[in-house]
Scaffold this motif. Structure first.
Motif, short mmCIF file in Angstrom:
data_model
loop_
_atom_site.label_atom_id
_atom_site.label_comp_id
_atom_site.label_asym_id
_atom_site.label_seq_id
_atom_site.Cartn_x
_atom_site.Cartn_y
_atom_site.Cartn_z
N SER A 1 4.63 -6.79 0.95
CA SER A 1 3.75 -7.89 1.53
C SER A 1 2.70 -7.30 2.92
O SER A 1 2.79 -6.59 3.79
N MET A 2 1.89 -8.01 2.83
CA MET A 2 0.96 -7.93 4.53
C MET A 2 1.47 -8.59 5.72
O MET A 2 0.73 -8.05 6.32
N ILE A 3 2.25 -9.18 5.67
CA ILE A 3 3.38 -9.55 6.25
C ILE A 3 4.42 -8.83 6.43
O ILE A 3 5.09 -7.91 5.68
N PRO A 4 3.85 -7.75 7.76
CA PRO A 4 4.77 -7.04 8.46
C PRO A 4 6.10 -7.33 8.91
O PRO A 4 6.54 -8.39 9.21
N ILE A 5 7.03 -6.19 9.44
CA ILE A 5 8.71 -6.13 9.31
C ILE A 5 8.20 -6.62 11.13
O ILE A 5 7.93 -5.56 11.74
N VAL A 6 8.64 -7.36 11.49
CA VAL A 6 8.39 -7.68 13.42
C VAL A 6 10.06 -8.09 13.52
O VAL A 6 11.03 -8.42 12.86
N CYS A 7 9.62 -6.89 15.37
CA CYS A 7 11.31 -6.88 15.91
C CYS A 7 10.31 -6.90 16.80
O CYS A 7 9.70 -5.86 17.86
N LEU A 8 10.57 -8.43 17.20
CA LEU A 8 9.45 -9.05 18.66
C LEU A 8 10.64 -8.53 20.02
O LEU A 8 9.82 -8.21 20.63
N PRO A 9 11.30 -8.28 19.99
CA PRO A 9 12.04 -8.47 21.12
C PRO A 9 11.72 -6.60 21.53
O PRO A 9 11.75 -6.59 22.57
N ASN A 10 12.06 -6.05 21.04
CA ASN A 10 11.48 -4.52 20.88
C ASN A 10 10.27 -3.38 20.65
O ASN A 10 9.81 -3.09 20.30
N LYS A 11 9.31 -4.48 20.44
CA LYS A 11 7.72 -4.63 20.34
C LYS A 11 7.71 -4.08 19.38
O LYS A 11 6.51 -2.32 19.15
N LEU A 12 7.83 -4.32 17.99
CA LEU A 12 8.13 -3.43 16.29
C LEU A 12 7.46 -3.85 15.62
O LEU A 12 7.63 -4.89 15.53
N ILE A 13 6.29 -2.48 15.32
CA ILE A 13 6.02 -3.58 13.69
C ILE A 13 5.82 -2.30 12.77
O ILE A 13 5.74 -1.29 13.27
N VAL A 14 6.89 -3.03 11.89
CA VAL A 14 5.79 -1.96 10.22
C VAL A 14 5.53 -2.84 9.09
O VAL A 14 5.31 -4.07 8.65
N ARG A 15 4.19 -1.92 9.19
CA ARG A 15 3.38 -2.36 8.54
C ARG A 15 2.70 -1.84 7.28
O ARG A 15 2.30 -0.43 7.23
N LYS B 1 0.54 -1.71 -0.32
CA LYS B 1 -0.44 -0.61 -0.14
C LYS B 1 0.71 1.24 -0.09
O LYS B 1 1.88 1.41 0.53
N GLU B 2 0.46 2.20 0.09
CA GLU B 2 1.02 3.52 -0.37
C GLU B 2 1.69 3.61 1.23
O GLU B 2 2.43 4.52 1.34
N PHE B 3 1.04 3.52 2.01
CA PHE B 3 0.96 4.77 3.82
C PHE B 3 2.07 3.59 4.48
O PHE B 3 1.66 2.30 4.04
N VAL B 4 2.20 3.48 5.36
CA VAL B 4 3.34 2.67 5.85
C VAL B 4 2.73 3.56 7.35
O VAL B 4 2.89 4.21 7.74
N GLU B 5 2.68 2.09 8.59
CA GLU B 5 2.61 2.62 9.69
C GLU B 5 3.75 2.00 10.24
O GLU B 5 3.91 0.28 10.66
#
Lengths: 167, 128
Positions: free
Chosen positions: B99-113, B35-39
């Motif tokens: 894709s719809m699969i986000p980037i996760v950094c589990l130890p730092n509780k970070l999601i990029v989607r 998509k065009e936006f990223v959170e």
């Protein structure tokens, strides 16, 4: 009587130690797929072995000990939660399966699938983002491969190691 | 005649189901969802909402959690985690968000989607 209990305790400790060692060493093996939770799952070899060889309570004790001790070696303390949830689900699946299903790789695959599903669910609870479930299909695919592999190994152990007879 | 349900058969069926979900899900998710936006979400809160098609928003976005940093770099329409203070570095190794699969950094509780543009949006960045 008491001698058998000591033998059994020693056996279970050995299985637990082996499981823990493999668990810790595996943490340092890099996986080509950058997905959280993808690993060889070698500790499952011993969990599977224990499920088929020992009673449910004994197997649970081995796994619980390994999860708790494994948390000491993990760089990230929250991984204890993932480990605990995953291992509990895996046991819930593998213990009954070990009684009814003769095919060890099958039990191993389903146990590992439950393990990873539990971990993703725990990760969802912690990150509160539903997008994390999009990782599930990839994890399930990797589980079919690694679970079969560890199941074959466990099957070899079950066949080759003689059962301890109560004297 | 009583039919006994064979555990092994059920187990095979479930394993087949698992494989099916694995294959179909991977195909469905891996190639869709751009998509065009990223959170950028940290600990459950949306910290940034960025229009990545706008070159003006290119740059490094630093997120900190419990004293550990992640750096999300937006450049030329692509988003990736270029630096992370975490033990497994999975977020960095994931590479570009594709894709719809986000980037996760589990130890730092970070999601990029990927995300939809906010309804009636004003600023392209939402900074909390």
């Amino acid at each position: 009587m008491k001698k058998n209990r000591i033998r059994r305790l020693t056996e279970l400790s050995l299985v637990c130690a082996a499981s823990l060692t493999v668990f810790v060493v595996e943490m340092y093996i890099p996986m080509p797929i950058p997905v959280p939770g993808v690993k060889l799952g070698l500790a499952n070899v011993f969990t599977c072995f224990a499920a088929y060889r020992y009673r449910a309570g004994e197997t649970s004790a081995v796994v619980t000990a390994r999860v708790l001790l494994g948390a000491l070696f993990a760089p990230d303390p929250t991984s204890l939660l993932y480990s605990a949830v995953g291992a509990s689900l895996a046991l819930a699946v593998m213990l009954p399966l070990s009684r009814g299903c003769k095919k060890v790789p099958l039990t191993s695959i389903l146990g590992a699938a439950a393990h990873n599903t539990g971990q993703i669910a725990a990760a969802f609870l912690i990150t509160r983002t539903p997008q994390i479930f999009y990782y599930l299909p990839i994890l399930l695919l990797s589980v079919c491969v690694t679970g079969a592999f560890t199941g074959i190994l466990a099957g070899i152990l079950i066949k080759k190691l003689p059962g301890i007879r109560d004297e | 005649m009583k039919k006994k349900i064979n555990v092994t058969t059920v187990a095979y069926a479930v394993a087949a189901l698992v494989s099916a979900i694995g294959i179909i899900g991977t195909i469905l998710f891996l190639f869709n969802g751009k998509k065009e936006f990223v959170e950028i979400v940290s600990d459950g809160e949306v910290i940034y909402r960025i229009d990545i098609s706008d070159r003006a928003n290119d740059g490094d976005y630093v997120v900190e959690f419990e004293g550990r940093q992640n750096v999300v770099t937006v450049s030329g329409g692509s988003v990736r985690v270029t630096y992370a203070q975490c033990p497994d570095q999975i977020c960095v190794k994931t590479g570009e968000l594709r894709s719809m699969i986000p980037i996760v950094c589990l130890p730092n509780k970070l999601i990029v989607r990927f995300a939809d543009p906010p309804a009636g949006s004003d600023p392209p960045d939402v900074i909390q």
